[in-house]
Design a protein around this motif. Sequence first.
Motif, PDB file in Angstrom:
ATOM      1  N   GLU A 151      30.770 -14.510-107.912  1.00 33.60           N
ATOM      2  CA  GLU A 151      29.293 -14.494-107.956  1.00 33.60           C
ATOM      3  C   GLU A 151      28.787 -13.418-108.911  1.00 33.60           C
ATOM      4  O   GLU A 151      27.721 -13.569-109.507  1.00 33.60           O
ATOM      5  N   SER A 152      29.580 -12.357-109.060  1.00 33.15           N
ATOM      6  CA  SER A 152      29.148 -11.300-109.981  1.00 33.15           C
ATOM      7  C   SER A 152      29.297 -11.734-111.435  1.00 33.15           C
ATOM      8  O   SER A 152      28.837 -11.048-112.343  1.00 33.15           O
ATOM      9  N   LEU A 153      29.931 -12.880-111.649  1.00 31.76           N
ATOM     10  CA  LEU A 153      30.100 -13.362-113.017  1.00 31.76           C
ATOM     11  C   LEU A 153      28.945 -14.267-113.443  1.00 31.76           C
ATOM     12  O   LEU A 153      28.953 -14.810-114.534  1.00 31.76           O
ATOM     13  N   CYS A 154      27.986 -14.417-112.551  1.00 33.27           N
ATOM     14  CA  CYS A 154      26.844 -15.267-112.863  1.00 33.27           C
ATOM     15  C   CYS A 154      25.811 -14.479-113.674  1.00 33.27           C
ATOM     16  O   CYS A 154      25.471 -13.346-113.332  1.00 33.27           O
ATOM     17  N   VAL A 183      22.595 -21.830-115.317  1.00 32.15           N
ATOM     18  CA  VAL A 183      22.508 -21.950-116.776  1.00 32.15           C
ATOM     19  C   VAL A 183      23.704 -21.301-117.445  1.00 32.15           C
ATOM     20  O   VAL A 183      24.425 -21.939-118.221  1.00 32.15           O
ATOM     21  N   LYS A 184      23.894 -20.019-117.119  1.00 31.70           N
ATOM     22  CA  LYS A 184      24.963 -19.308-117.828  1.00 31.70           C
ATOM     23  C   LYS A 184      25.791 -18.484-116.848  1.00 31.70           C
ATOM     24  O   LYS A 184      25.236 -17.708-116.058  1.00 31.70           O
ATOM     25  N   THR A 236      25.997 -20.769-109.007  1.00 29.87           N
ATOM     26  CA  THR A 236      25.909 -19.307-109.097  1.00 29.87           C
ATOM     27  C   THR A 236      27.274 -18.636-109.175  1.00 29.87           C
ATOM     28  O   THR A 236      27.392 -17.449-108.952  1.00 29.87           O
ATOM     29  N   GLU A 237      28.311 -19.412-109.490  1.00 28.77           N
ATOM     30  CA  GLU A 237      29.639 -18.811-109.504  1.00 28.77           C
ATOM     31  C   GLU A 237      30.267 -18.903-110.878  1.00 28.77           C
ATOM     32  O   GLU A 237      30.174 -19.925-111.557  1.00 28.77           O
ATOM     33  N   PRO A 260      27.635 -23.312-115.706  1.00 21.57           N
ATOM     34  CA  PRO A 260      28.480 -23.413-114.520  1.00 21.57           C
ATOM     35  C   PRO A 260      28.674 -24.857-114.077  1.00 21.57           C
ATOM     36  O   PRO A 260      28.015 -25.778-114.564  1.00 21.57           O
ATOM     37  N   LYS A 261      29.593 -25.007-113.125  1.00 21.48           N
ATOM     38  CA  LYS A 261      29.792 -26.323-112.538  1.00 21.48           C
ATOM     39  C   LYS A 261      28.562 -26.664-111.694  1.00 21.48           C
ATOM     40  O   LYS A 261      27.913 -25.784-111.123  1.00 21.48           O
ATOM     41  N   LEU A 262      28.277 -27.974-111.620  1.00 19.66           N
ATOM     42  CA  LEU A 262      27.027 -28.406-110.988  1.00 19.66           C
ATOM     43  C   LEU A 262      26.936 -27.989-109.524  1.00 19.66           C
ATOM     44  O   LEU A 262      25.893 -27.528-109.056  1.00 19.66           O
TER      45      LEU A 262
END
Lengths: 253, 442
Positions: free
Chosen positions: B119-122, B127-128, B72-73, B66-68
């Motif tokens: 957020e559900s795509l976290c 990390v991923k 969590t998104e 993810p972006k820094l």
Amino acid sequence: AAQELVGRVVLPGDVLLLPSHPEADGERLPLGPGFAPPGRLVCGPGLRRCGAGLLVTKCGLLRHRQAGGAGGGSGGAYWVDSQQKRYVPVKGDHVIGIVTIKAGDIFKVDVGGSEQASLSYLAFEGATKRNRPNVQVGDLIYGQFIVANKDMEPEMVCIDSSGRANGMGVIGHDGLLFKVSLGLIRKLLAPSCEIIQELGQLYPFEIVFGMNGRIWVKAKTIQQTLIVANILEACEHMTAEQRTQAFAKLSES
Amino acid sequence: MKETPLSNCERRFLLRAIEERKRLDGRQSYDYRNVRISFGADYGCCIVELGRTKVLGQVSCELVSPKLNRATEGILFFNLELSPMASPAFEPGRQSELLVKLNRLLERCLRNSKCIDTESLCVVAGVKVWQIRVDLHLLNHDGNIIDAASIAAIVALCHFRRPDVSVQGDEVTLYTPEERDPVPLSIHHMPICVSFAFFQQGTYLLVDPSEREERVMDGLLVIAMNKHREICTIQSSGGIMLLKDQVLRCSKITGVKVAEITELIQKALENDRKVRKEGGKFGFAESIPNQKISAFKMERAPVDTNDVEEQAEEIITKADPPSEVFAKPILQTPGTAQIGEGIENSWGDLEESEREEQEEDNSDDATTSGVQKMETEEISGVSKTKKEADTIILSDSEEEVVVVLEPEETRKKTRTHTSAKQENSSSKKTFNKKRKKKRTTH
């Protein structure tokens, strides 16, 4: 064999065999349409010479016309009647173009081909160096191709060989221009076409067909113009019975 | 290639028609063109047609870091492409002003409205996360690209299923669709853009402008809204002054239109789900409407059916016992199988295959080809009897002659001693033969 497939669907890659005859060896492809000496063969659009036969390059119905006079046998013209929208200029075709640029003594006209056609300001009826025709950018021109070669800028004129306008020239300032497929235009321009005759019975209107798939219509009111335009567009996918029904419904209302 | 210029008379006619509240395609000012949604065979693939404007939407996903600043998104990415296929005026590989504008509008409509729960795509925080990419391709341009594109994007997103993942400790397991059912994205609401074209400095207003109407319009107002009547984006371009009540009226119309379109989308999605569940036909190929330019028909050729049975019997009695060479069909790929050897593909050169066949006919030695010939004649005799009664699809082209030969009772009667497999093996020959028959009758 080519003769048997006339009126049938052919696909690109098909090879049509020609009935062989003794002079076949010295046979050459004549250049322009209508320049077929008797017994000679012309391949029209969608066909290409390939050895002793013809190679099909477009899909559509194979058509054939017997050469005029004592042609017979293997002569005449073969072509493929296909459905396409992109126009390719052909010498002698009457088309509707839109003036895009006025540059010095020529106009550039968009005819829907790959290149714009050029039109000299002298190629109008009664035009002289002093007496220039009144043509603005964006006007519609109905004209004829006198030069149309591959990879060359086509040239249009709005007079016939005797210098008469003969219906060609600038089209009036109102009315509606719309585009249909090239196949529909050919269908509508056929002498035996019933659509135009049936339409003419509804109410009077002016209409211009360009071989490049453009139609210009003008009726008394905007509503009537729109009706004509929409009927012509819809006609392509209608059978004769459906059309008669549609016309009957129209003439009632 | 240059765009076809708009002629003066078209412009004049359009403006006059709009003054009379008429449109080229017979719509009213506030009417939408027909919206048609069809789905591809894969999840997340759809074509949306708005009249003649056509947009293909395809969603894909990928696991990325993810972006820094947003650990969590998940990441959403939109890309609209205008290819020369849609209109010769579009140039390939160049970011035109229109394209940038449309892409930006789409992003604002779909990403900034938070319609997708990122957020559900976290998967593992920091990390991923899933990156969802929405590719939109304009297939045909007849005006109002943005509405069609926004519908296509949201439909494709609703239709999309991402692979399921599980996390155990540090280990991330990705499941294939066979192992676990893919999961749909969680979508909060469906924002849909509605365009309004203004003419004569805002005097006249049209919903869903077509290509030619777009060319003569003075200004454009795009409102994105969801079915709860929440405005997601609003954009006015063209530099016209709009009055407050005009904007309010537009937003009211948008509300109505969005409700209609949302209902349509849900119906389409529901239909597709049902069809997939029942194992029916789906995909683009099934949803293309048939438009016939001219009815290709073939007259039925009369065939002499007297003493066919006797003839067939005679042939059977004379014939050698069928060879065992091509008894077994070889399955090459699902859907195509080969039976026997040396049978010509009849789709190629017609003349050649026919000539060969004739040569084959001439050779009289009792090799396999001889047997084949016998077989052929036998079946053609049978199918001659069938021709009168049975369904034989005849198309105009000789290459396309398709003969449906079902195992029939008439056939079983005459050919009781041959196995069903051999019957199949020679059916291909049959139609070669029949083609020749037809030719001779002409």
